[in-house]
Scaffold this motif. Structure first.
Motif, PDB file in Angstrom:
ATOM      1  N   GLN A  63       0.845  -1.205   0.000  1.00 39.92           N
ATOM      2  CA  GLN A  63       0.000   0.000   0.000  1.00 39.92           C
ATOM      3  C   GLN A  63       0.880   1.255   0.000  1.00 39.92           C
ATOM      4  OE1 GLN A  63      -3.526   0.116  -0.105  1.00 39.92           O
ATOM      5  NE2 GLN A  63      -3.229  -2.021  -0.613  1.00 39.92           N
ATOM      6  N   SER A  64       1.926   1.229  -0.813  1.00 43.17           N
ATOM      7  CA  SER A  64       2.871   2.335  -0.833  1.00 43.17           C
ATOM      8  C   SER A  64       2.758   3.192  -2.092  1.00 43.17           C
ATOM      9  CB  SER A  64       4.298   1.797  -0.708  1.00 43.17           C
ATOM     10  OG  SER A  64       4.601   0.938  -1.785  1.00 43.17           O
ATOM     11  N   HIS A  65       1.705   2.976  -2.877  1.00 42.23           N
ATOM     12  CA  HIS A  65       1.519   3.810  -4.051  1.00 42.23           C
ATOM     13  C   HIS A  65       1.037   5.196  -3.598  1.00 42.23           C
ATOM     14  CE1 HIS A  65      -1.902   1.182  -3.301  1.00 42.23           C
ATOM     15  NE2 HIS A  65      -2.687   2.155  -3.698  1.00 42.23           N
ATOM     16  N   ARG A  67      -1.038   8.397  -3.061  1.00 45.78           N
ATOM     17  CA  ARG A  67      -2.458   8.717  -2.946  1.00 45.78           C
ATOM     18  C   ARG A  67      -2.597  10.176  -2.558  1.00 45.78           C
ATOM     19  NH1 ARG A  67      -5.616   3.840  -0.342  1.00 45.78           N
ATOM     20  NH2 ARG A  67      -4.248   2.169  -0.913  1.00 45.78           N
ATOM     21  N   ASN A  69      -4.183  12.150  -0.109  1.00 41.63           N
ATOM     22  CA  ASN A  69      -4.785  11.908   1.189  1.00 41.63           C
ATOM     23  C   ASN A  69      -5.616  13.087   1.680  1.00 41.63           C
ATOM     24  OD1 ASN A  69      -5.329  10.405   3.435  1.00 41.63           O
ATOM     25  ND2 ASN A  69      -3.358  10.761   4.410  1.00 41.63           N
ATOM     26  N   HIS A  72      -9.246  12.204   1.194  1.00 38.64           N
ATOM     27  CA  HIS A  72      -9.561  10.946   1.866  1.00 38.64           C
ATOM     28  C   HIS A  72      -9.717  11.134   3.371  1.00 38.64           C
ATOM     29  CE1 HIS A  72      -9.058   6.763   3.215  1.00 38.64           C
ATOM     30  NE2 HIS A  72      -9.552   6.436   2.039  1.00 38.64           N
ATOM     31  N   ASN A  84     -11.624   3.013  -0.805  1.00 39.66           N
ATOM     32  CA  ASN A  84     -10.576   1.995  -0.684  1.00 39.66           C
ATOM     33  C   ASN A  84     -10.917   0.765  -1.510  1.00 39.66           C
ATOM     34  OD1 ASN A  84      -9.264   3.701   1.062  1.00 39.66           O
ATOM     35  ND2 ASN A  84      -9.779   2.559   2.902  1.00 39.66           N
ATOM     36  N   SER A  87     -10.531   1.620  -5.144  1.00 41.31           N
ATOM     37  CA  SER A  87      -9.106   1.684  -5.465  1.00 41.31           C
ATOM     38  C   SER A  87      -8.548   0.286  -5.726  1.00 41.31           C
ATOM     39  CB  SER A  87      -8.357   2.348  -4.311  1.00 41.31           C
ATOM     40  OG  SER A  87      -6.971   2.273  -4.491  1.00 41.31           O
ATOM     41  N   PRO A 167      -4.879   4.785   3.050  1.00 40.73           N
ATOM     42  CA  PRO A 167      -3.553   5.389   3.212  1.00 40.73           C
ATOM     43  C   PRO A 167      -3.241   5.569   4.696  1.00 40.73           C
ATOM     44  CG  PRO A 167      -5.147   7.039   2.528  1.00 40.73           C
ATOM     45  CD  PRO A 167      -5.853   5.726   2.509  1.00 40.73           C
ATOM     46  N   ASP A 168      -1.970   5.622   5.000  1.00 38.59           N
ATOM     47  CA  ASP A 168      -1.562   5.857   6.372  1.00 38.59           C
ATOM     48  C   ASP A 168      -1.986   7.259   6.800  1.00 38.59           C
ATOM     49  OD1 ASP A 168      -0.377   3.381   6.597  1.00 38.59           O
ATOM     50  OD2 ASP A 168       1.633   4.110   6.118  1.00 38.59           O
ATOM     51  N   SER A 169      -2.339   7.375   8.059  1.00 36.30           N
ATOM     52  CA  SER A 169      -2.662   8.695   8.596  1.00 36.30           C
ATOM     53  C   SER A 169      -1.358   9.444   8.856  1.00 36.30           C
ATOM     54  CB  SER A 169      -3.459   8.560   9.899  1.00 36.30           C
ATOM     55  OG  SER A 169      -2.638   7.988  10.903  1.00 36.30           O
ATOM     56  N   GLU A 173       2.373   7.826   9.721  1.00 38.24           N
ATOM     57  CA  GLU A 173       3.604   8.176   9.015  1.00 38.24           C
ATOM     58  C   GLU A 173       4.644   8.731   9.979  1.00 38.24           C
ATOM     59  OE1 GLU A 173       3.019  10.580   5.530  1.00 38.24           O
ATOM     60  OE2 GLU A 173       1.420   9.291   4.789  1.00 38.24           O
TER      61      GLU A 173
END
Length: 185
Positions: A63-65, A67, A69, A72, A84, A87, A167-169, A173
């Protein structure tokens, strides 16, 4: 899936490292001995074509593409889960499209017995078979992820869909960066 991702990343890394060594040898031969291996650019093209689907698979699994955010993180939970899911389905659709295109290209190459327009005159079926294999790897990974996202959505497991496919918050991160900094210190 993490082991799968790691193997894809290692395969890509080994391939790119080998390509760098060949390019370095080519450069030294040209500068010092006025000699060329003739075909390093051909190998580079094959390496990119074969390696790109491996990178796509790693990005999908990790899940590193990239985005966007900004939108989102402002959406309600249900809409986040729906995006999600969309996607994951869109990525699987892209993978299927690439696989169909690759199969068509390989079939055409096989039908005509095409060779590269380079000094090596490589039968294109060889690098294209490797390209087809790695495209298949990406397609399988994307399909498995899309099926998992669909299963989570059908089961109503919104938290898992948000956690595993979102995506990571900013906090996630920051935590990852701080733990990475701590590991390096």
């Amino acid at each position: 899936m993490q082991t799968f991702s790691r193997l894809c990343a290692i395969a890509f890394g080994v391939m790119m490292t080998a390509l760098c060594v060949v390019i370095a040898i080519e450069t030294v031969l040209r500068k010092l001995f006025n000699h060329s291996l003739a075909g390093v650019d051909e190998l580079s093209g094959y390496a990119i074509a074969i390696g790109a689907p491996l990178c796509f698979a790693v990005a999908a699994v990790e899940q590193s593409h990239i985005r966007i955010n900004l939108l989102h993180m402002r959406m309600p939970r249900g809409l986040k889960a729906a995006t999600n899911l969309m996607s994951a389905l869109a990525l699987a659709s892209l993978a299927i499209f690439l696989a169909v295109f690759t199969v068509g290209t390989v079939r055409e190459t096989q039908l005509f017995g095409s060779v590269a327009q380079t000094p090596w005159m490589t039968p294109l079926i060889w690098p294209q078979a490797a390209w087809l294999f790695t495209t298949g790897v990406f397609t399988i990974a994307s399909l498995l992820l899309a099926l998992r996202a669909c299963r989570l959505a059908l089961q109503g497991r919104t938290d898992a869909l948000l956690r595993d496919f979102g995506p990571d918050s900013v906090e996630d991160e920051l935590e990852a960066e701080l733990s990475d900094l701590e590991a390096r210190a």
